[in-house]
Design a protein around this motif. Structure first.
Motif, PDB file in Angstrom:
ATOM      1  N   ILE B 208       0.832  -1.212   0.000  1.00 25.01           N
ATOM      2  CA  ILE B 208       0.000   0.000   0.000  1.00 25.01           C
ATOM      3  C   ILE B 208       0.864   1.258   0.000  1.00 25.01           C
ATOM      4  O   ILE B 208       0.575   2.236  -0.673  1.00 25.01           O
ATOM      5  N   GLY B 209       1.959   1.181   0.750  1.00 26.22           N
ATOM      6  CA  GLY B 209       2.928   2.278   0.740  1.00 26.22           C
ATOM      7  C   GLY B 209       2.303   3.606   1.079  1.00 26.22           C
ATOM      8  O   GLY B 209       1.494   3.697   1.995  1.00 26.22           O
ATOM      9  N   ASN B 210       2.688   4.627   0.338  1.00 28.32           N
ATOM     10  CA  ASN B 210       2.194   5.965   0.636  1.00 28.32           C
ATOM     11  C   ASN B 210       0.899   6.288  -0.105  1.00 28.32           C
ATOM     12  O   ASN B 210       0.487   7.433  -0.164  1.00 28.32           O
ATOM     13  N   THR B 211       0.248   5.255  -0.663  1.00 24.21           N
ATOM     14  CA  THR B 211      -1.022   5.553  -1.339  1.00 24.21           C
ATOM     15  C   THR B 211      -2.156   5.618  -0.325  1.00 24.21           C
ATOM     16  O   THR B 211      -3.232   6.076  -0.648  1.00 24.21           O
ATOM     17  N   GLY B 212      -1.904   5.118   0.874  1.00 26.74           N
ATOM     18  CA  GLY B 212      -2.930   5.170   1.913  1.00 26.74           C
ATOM     19  C   GLY B 212      -2.948   6.521   2.586  1.00 26.74           C
ATOM     20  O   GLY B 212      -2.229   7.434   2.185  1.00 26.74           O
ATOM     21  N   PRO B 213      -3.776   6.621   3.618  1.00 25.00           N
ATOM     22  CA  PRO B 213      -3.809   7.900   4.338  1.00 25.00           C
ATOM     23  C   PRO B 213      -2.482   8.168   5.037  1.00 25.00           C
ATOM     24  O   PRO B 213      -1.734   7.236   5.361  1.00 25.00           O
ATOM     25  N   TYR B 214      -2.253   9.430   5.295  1.00 29.99           N
ATOM     26  CA  TYR B 214      -0.988   9.883   5.855  1.00 29.99           C
ATOM     27  C   TYR B 214      -0.631   9.178   7.159  1.00 29.99           C
ATOM     28  O   TYR B 214       0.511   8.790   7.385  1.00 29.99           O
ATOM     29  N   GLU B 215      -1.636   8.983   8.030  1.00 31.71           N
ATOM     30  CA  GLU B 215      -1.350   8.392   9.340  1.00 31.71           C
ATOM     31  C   GLU B 215      -0.807   6.972   9.200  1.00 31.71           C
ATOM     32  O   GLU B 215      -0.059   6.501  10.047  1.00 31.71           O
ATOM     33  N   VAL B 216      -1.234   6.272   8.143  1.00 33.53           N
ATOM     34  CA  VAL B 216      -0.749   4.909   7.945  1.00 33.53           C
ATOM     35  C   VAL B 216       0.759   4.929   7.705  1.00 33.53           C
ATOM     36  O   VAL B 216       1.516   4.175   8.320  1.00 33.53           O
ATOM     37  N   SER B 217       1.203   5.811   6.831  1.00 33.27           N
ATOM     38  CA  SER B 217       2.635   5.868   6.536  1.00 33.27           C
ATOM     39  C   SER B 217       3.414   6.128   7.821  1.00 33.27           C
ATOM     40  O   SER B 217       4.507   5.593   8.015  1.00 33.27           O
ATOM     41  N   LYS B 218       2.822   6.967   8.690  1.00 32.38           N
ATOM     42  CA  LYS B 218       3.517   7.276   9.935  1.00 32.38           C
ATOM     43  C   LYS B 218       3.699   6.037  10.801  1.00 32.38           C
ATOM     44  O   LYS B 218       4.688   5.896  11.497  1.00 32.38           O
ATOM     45  N   LYS B 219       2.702   5.140  10.773  1.00 33.13           N
ATOM     46  CA  LYS B 219       2.768   3.964  11.650  1.00 33.13           C
ATOM     47  C   LYS B 219       3.669   2.870  11.072  1.00 33.13           C
ATOM     48  O   LYS B 219       4.020   1.922  11.767  1.00 33.13           O
ATOM     49  N   LEU B 220       4.032   3.013   9.800  1.00 37.75           N
ATOM     50  CA  LEU B 220       4.837   1.975   9.156  1.00 37.75           C
ATOM     51  C   LEU B 220       6.157   1.750   9.873  1.00 37.75           C
ATOM     52  O   LEU B 220       6.661   0.627   9.944  1.00 37.75           O
ATOM     53  N   HIS B 221       6.726   2.805  10.390  1.00 33.84           N
ATOM     54  CA  HIS B 221       8.024   2.678  11.040  1.00 33.84           C
ATOM     55  C   HIS B 221       7.927   1.780  12.276  1.00 33.84           C
ATOM     56  O   HIS B 221       8.739   0.867  12.462  1.00 33.84           O
ATOM     57  N   VAL B 222       6.893   1.998  13.080  1.00 41.37           N
ATOM     58  CA  VAL B 222       6.702   1.183  14.280  1.00 41.37           C
ATOM     59  C   VAL B 222       6.435  -0.267  13.875  1.00 41.37           C
ATOM     60  O   VAL B 222       6.958  -1.204  14.477  1.00 41.37           O
ATOM     61  N   LEU B 223       5.644  -0.434  12.848  1.00 39.57           N
ATOM     62  CA  LEU B 223       5.344  -1.772  12.343  1.00 39.57           C
ATOM     63  C   LEU B 223       6.644  -2.497  11.994  1.00 39.57           C
ATOM     64  O   LEU B 223       6.839  -3.669  12.319  1.00 39.57           O
ATOM     65  N   ARG B 224       7.532  -1.781  11.324  1.00 34.65           N
ATOM     66  CA  ARG B 224       8.794  -2.384  10.899  1.00 34.65           C
ATOM     67  C   ARG B 224       9.632  -2.785  12.123  1.00 34.65           C
ATOM     68  O   ARG B 224      10.244  -3.848  12.138  1.00 34.65           O
TER      69      ARG B 224
END
Ligand SMILES: [Mn+2]
Ligand SMILES: [Mn+2]
Lengths: 228, 267, 267, 228, 228, 228, 228, 228
Positions: B208-224
């Motif tokens: 999904i990458g950065n095509t989702g809402p902004y907040e999702v991209s922010k949470k990606l780092h924690v997910l990783r």
């Protein structure tokens, strides 16, 4: 009362507050100094030679806790007791360290979790807020979690020192602690974060026990008769 | 002069119009406040459910805990029903900011329970299927909803894809915690299962990458980071497990449990 | 295995102790949540009172508005009474973060009303004097409070000096708004009065400087801006007034009002 | 359904959403272009020569509002109507500008505040949310406040152009608006901030009226017969 | 003195200051270059083949320290010595790196902690502030802490290279360091933060020793005749 | 030329510029889409089953790089080549991702560092600035550093999948990279920051190799005949 | 020297440093208190009634500067003078405030810019760095800029108080200051930023003079005989 | 090519780039110095006595622009021209200042807007990008907007100096500029922000004209015969 007078009046409150804080800070520094000394005494248990000296080290630590009690008694005189939480931030950190040190001493002595009442007694403070300078649940729990982390280190170093039974006992102890913590609905952020760290301690100790198991060293320990 | 104001207030069409605006604005604001409060409750109860669910790795009677969690979530759903009630006939996006926090936390809790039960990711549709509420009649029943219960009325709440994603992103943090606990409890299957599952979610999010809402991209780092911790845990299990033949591994762990039992009475 | 857990849970003193902790923590958390909610209500109603008070500069029947504001603040004080009720027997600083926002907003509203009535700064003591509540008996009446009403019990709420200061700092923003409105309404005395008053508060805050709490220093910048706007307004009044003799000035402004009256019916 | 499938599924939602937003953005750009053209037409009223041309300029603006209506009609086709607030941010800014322009045109024509229903009609949209693409109270009010600020400029420039009666009429109008706004409990931050600006407009216009009064120019205007 | 004269005069001061800073920056860049070269030389000890080459690598590093001394001698000429702290920020970072490199070289040579006086000599600077360009206590300690972290890496890589005794020696050394630091009452923020990192290095090294112990590899090392 | 004419003229420039940027953005979005697809393909090497499939996955990625080349070819047509740096920001991020993906594919295929020239060829672009759309040194290095971080994850997961030789090869490779980077005098802030992260990757991989060494798993790998 | 001895030795250094800082902080707090008192005295010039009292207020401020000198004299004893820049941060802020207050007093008394030498004398410190506790150029300039901003407020309030000549004199003074600053090649970030604020002060004062000019109030002032 | 060779090769690129940037920075500093001098020359027009000196001040500024041209000619030699945008950030700020100064000089001379071609000629650069170091549209517009803000100040100060016709001429000029800008579809953030500031300049100047009108000072100007 003119605006100027009113601000002078308020300034009075603020100055008084600042003076209290200054006083508290000084006493807290002394507490930190003593806490560091107790820690240095107890750190030696991680050394290969340290295990035999546990009783003497604990005794020495107990002596230093007298100083702690005196200093805390002094601290109590610095502010009105019903405003404990107004100044809580000043001693919260060192209080948690002291809880850790107290629970660690008692663990080394008895291999059991010392209850809050007992810790409070060692520190010369109350459990019930209404009675005076007291030990908050959160601070008690935070101190216990610091100890858990110290125990995971102790499990590792026990093996280095050739003591193969201690890790198993630590493992049981820590598991019980973990079950206790799971009962809590932690919302409070710093405590929650610390508790998340407990899982890593549990894991680390588990790994030590595992390492001993697969080498048959746990049985060896059993048959050779536990030193405790 | 007093009557000047009075007359102005009553006669002026501008003032009359603004009185209408005042009502409209106050109504909206009050509704927003009510939604914020319900949402806080949803958040708190969802968090408590998650905490409860973490006990599942340490107790033998997991089913009891799952049932208790299910009950707690039923209560949360009742709260969400209140949200749906407030939103009846509204454009839900108008008040989205008021309740998004609570809904995300609910998705996190519900998907966590679902994973523990089914070892799979709950879908948005499954989430939404549980958010259908019966409403006993009140006022006018707008349109003939296919009612199961005569006189009742169906009310639904639709979790938005974004809120679903944000809830699932937070779920990964809980899965990581669960993985670490499992290792601590000598459970050797769960960590590997979890790492596969987490990796799938991670790959999904990177797709999904950065095509989702902004907040999702922010949470990606924690997910990783969570994924990293789980991968490290599996690595540790494998490395340690490498020292003895595989078939002995399970024994070692199960022996731990039996080994412990006698002592428990003592403590 | 199931009984193992069960027995462990019941017999272990650790578990027993943690069950006590759980209750203690939940109680505290629930209280915090309740306080947050009441505080939000206090904030909202105080803000509405402030809004209402701004109408005082434009209507002739100021007293009506002041009375209405007083009524609104009575309601707010009832809410603060609920806070006091929650805090009965507690160390209020333990929950301070939960309600400080609402209390600051109340101080802002109450001091605004006080200024309009008395053209002076309400003192911390005056604020606190209004926060004494009667509580009809319930449970045990702890100690013999000097009751005015038999069976009742006195409950007080003490606003902290910091919250008072922060509320007064925000008040200056409202005073600035009031000054600008006054100018727009042709009121030439209020701006000069306000500028003196604001300057006094400003000098008071600069006297306190950074010895107060951190949040106060942060608000000083906004305060300085507000003062600047008020000083500019007074400057403008003076500069314009300089073009005609002083005694004519009032006429010009008052003529405006009369000038308007006939048209009002038309609009 | 596998995790991968589920994410593809969700990705579908997201892509659709992005496509809609892209479409909306394009239409909104056209609206902005037209809004800028209307503004240029209306700006001329601030010029000394501009007052006589008010009727023709308003007529020209009215024509351009046809384009606005067509473009908004196009905008409506780009998303499901019940999701108005999902995409609100995209057109909120331009919509408020258009409300300003519409209220300004009507003010220039009639010197009265145009009600929300009428503005909605000029823009070809609804007032009631349930009926479709509508004009939010907040957006309407924001547009009205922009106009108030334009009127304070107009009051100043009227004097430059030698029209001494217009500022008084503007002053009365603005005062009424101000009374209206005072009735509102604004919490919404951006609107509140804009409303605070209204006070400065009121003040500015009041100063103009004052300047005219002390020079006896208001009476002159009265006696010389208003040009309106 | 007119305002203009006064400001021209002041401009003189400002220019002089900026020139000094420019000069310092250039010399500091050269120091950084040499520091990077020394690091590259010493990094090879982490390679499996690197242990035998320790003496030659240290010798090579010692040569490069000649360049360091020359460059620092140059740096000293760039500003009046009593303004050391005025420009401290410019070289603080590289100085700490150089202390790290010097203490690391000496550790590799002698497995002992080199004292501040000795480090100062290697860098060609003073210890006592009054004597000139000197080595601040904080900078010395910061460099020592960087080395501690490098040693934890060395302990890990020693095992990979089959050297099972070195980790034990490192462990003892690091424990001694830790006790030393515990004597300090650190207030200074960045140093305190760095010191908090030492805990992790201690733990890491203890775990390496544990891994060797549980596999009986420490005894093996002992019996096969320690090289020390 | 009147002011109006002049501004109309200027609007021409601005529109052209905006159109270019719009065009670039669209193509860049497509590149990002393909990059994400390549990433998804390559991520599977972290799965236990993924190692056998490396050749097929690389082949699939290579196919997708055809799409990349086509899209970049399209991108080149969108703006005059001498204005590369005018629009650089638009594609810098995705270009670095693509470099990472290309170097990762080649590493998986050959376990070697692919040089800039080769990466440029895979992406269908130039190395020499003057020749057209090229691969900037900084962007190349940034991509390489992203790969280094991915390799540290791969080292961990290799072990989980039972491949004990791969981490050693990765360790050697990463050490070589690290030495290379130490030759650079990095000023550029974002690149420098990324490079600081490399230290952690190096350390992480060293610890993996350590874990294997201490369990004798590196030897096992050697004797059982490496698959490479 | 053992590690423990070494660290005990180092602790001596650190404690000494911390004691110095603690001492400095206390004295600086007293300076801040006095500075705030001077400010309160001088703020009254903004009150309508304040102009007549300027001489008495300045006299009162001058008295308080005696306290400042005493306190600074005390400050000087707290640390070795060659370490001025080591501890500069502690008093930089209050020193700039004091410069502002001193330049403001002198401006009120003489309407001229007081040179650095004179400010230094008022504060009882040196200008030449080598001679001891001195007034840095940057700190002097920062203080002057704070005064400029206070003067723009004074210009506004002068008019409110009916003094129409003062703004003209302030305008000339500020313009001269501005020209002076333009001679400087400022690099230093915080000073540069402050200087950028001067532009607004210049503009603000120009507008005040404008308002007076257009109403013929400047002439009135001239004819009525300037008070200067 | 080995990794080491490759990185040595890359270091070459990086060094070259850093050298270029260093060179550019130095030349840009000289440009800033000259720009500040031109500004000081032109600032005098705001002084009461300054209006008569406009021609001589403009002549002096024109001379200084010779220095600007020489310095820019030097700047052009510092980097390959097709990399203009690679280094644009370095001179963008000073270039906009220079455009402002050039447009201001020409305005003072002719009261007309100087077109981009002419500004480019004054600065000795190109308009067409392909021909070399050129003046970007955005930079030209930014400079024009700075001038607009300076003109609003000039309008204010004209009145103070007793020149009542200039504000009217400035007002017309600024209105034309504003219409021009409204033709532009600005996306670019910093330019858009600057343009938003133009509104305030327009309003400010309108208020000056208003102040003159209401006092009948504009007619006075007309009848007394314009000085133009
Ligand atoms: Mn969570
Ligand atoms: Mn407020």
């Amino acid at each position: 009362m003119s605006v100027t007078e009113m601000f002078s009046h308020i300034q009075g409150f603020l100055s008084a507050d600042q003076d209290i804080r200054e006083d508290i800070r000084k006493v807290v520094q002394m507490l930190e100094q003593t806490a560091r000394e107790i820690l240095t005494v107890l750190q030696s248990v991680h050394q290969p030679s340290g295990f035999k000296e546990i009783p003497s080290k604990c005794a020495r630590a107990r002596e230093l806790f007298c100083t702690v009690r005196t200093t805390i008694a002094d601290l109590k005189t610095k502010f009105p007791m019903e405003q404990y939480y107004r100044f809580h931030e000043h001693w919260r950190f060192v209080l948690q360290r002291l809880v850790f040190l107290a629970t660690f001493v008692v663990y080394l002595e008895t291999e059991a979790l010392v209850i809050r009442e007992e810790v409070a007694k060692i520190l010369g403070i109350e459990v019930v807020r209404e009675k005076g300078f007291h030990l908050d649940v959160e601070d008690y729990l935070a101190g216990v979690l610091i100890m858990a982390s110290e125990l995971s280190r102790l499990a590792v170093n026990s093996v280095t020192s050739g003591d193969y039974t201690r890790p198993l006992r630590i493992s049981n102890f820590i598991n019980e602690l973990d079950s206790g913590f799971r009962l809590l609905n932690l919302k409070n952020d710093p405590l929650r974060k610390r508790y998340d760290g407990l899982k890593y301690d549990v894991k680390k100790i588990e790994e030590v026990v595992y390492d001993l198991s697969i080498r048959g060293l746990t049985k060896e320990a059993e048959t050779s008769g536990g030193d405790k | 002069a007093q009557d000047r104001e009075a007359s102005a207030q009553s006669s002026s069409p501008v003032i009359a119009a603004f009185k209408v605006f005042q009502q409209e604005l106050d109504t909206k604001h009050d509704k927003h406040e009510r939604l914020v409060k319900i949402s806080r409750d949803v958040t708190i109860e969802s968090k408590r459910t998650i905490f409860l669910l973490h006990r599942v790795t340490s107790v033998p009677n997991a089913e009891d805990i799952l049932n208790e969690a299910e009950l707690k979530l039923d209560a949360v759903r009742q709260k969400i029903g209140q949200i749906a009630e407030e939103l009846r006939g509204e454009d839900i996006f108008q008040f989205h900011r008021a309740f998004t926090g609570g809904i995300q936390e609910y998705v996190e809790a519900a998907s966590f329970l679902h994973y523990i039960r089914h070892r799979s990711l709950i879908s948005l549709e499954e989430i939404n299927a549980r958010l259908v509420f019966m409403k006993s009649e009140k006022e006018d029943s707008e349109g003939p909803a296919d009612t199961l219960q005569p006189g009742g009325q169906v009310l639904t709440f639709q979790v938005s894809p974004s809120d679903y994603l944000l809830g699932v992103a937070d779920l990964t943090g809980e899965l990581m915690r669960m993985c670490i606990s499992s290792v601590g409890n000598g459970d050797i299957d769960t960590p590997f299962q979890l790492s596969q599952f987490l990796r799938q979610i991670h790959d999904g999010f990177s797709y999904i990458g950065n095509t989702g809402p902004y907040e999702v991209s922010k949470k990606l780092h924690v997910l990783r980071q969570s994924l990293g911790k789980v991968e490290d845990a599996c690595y540790a299990l494998r490395v340690r497990g490498s020292e003895i033949p595989k078939h002995m591994l399970a024994d070692v762990f199960s022996s731990r449990t039996t080994h412990m039992e006698p002592e428990e009475g003592v403590v």
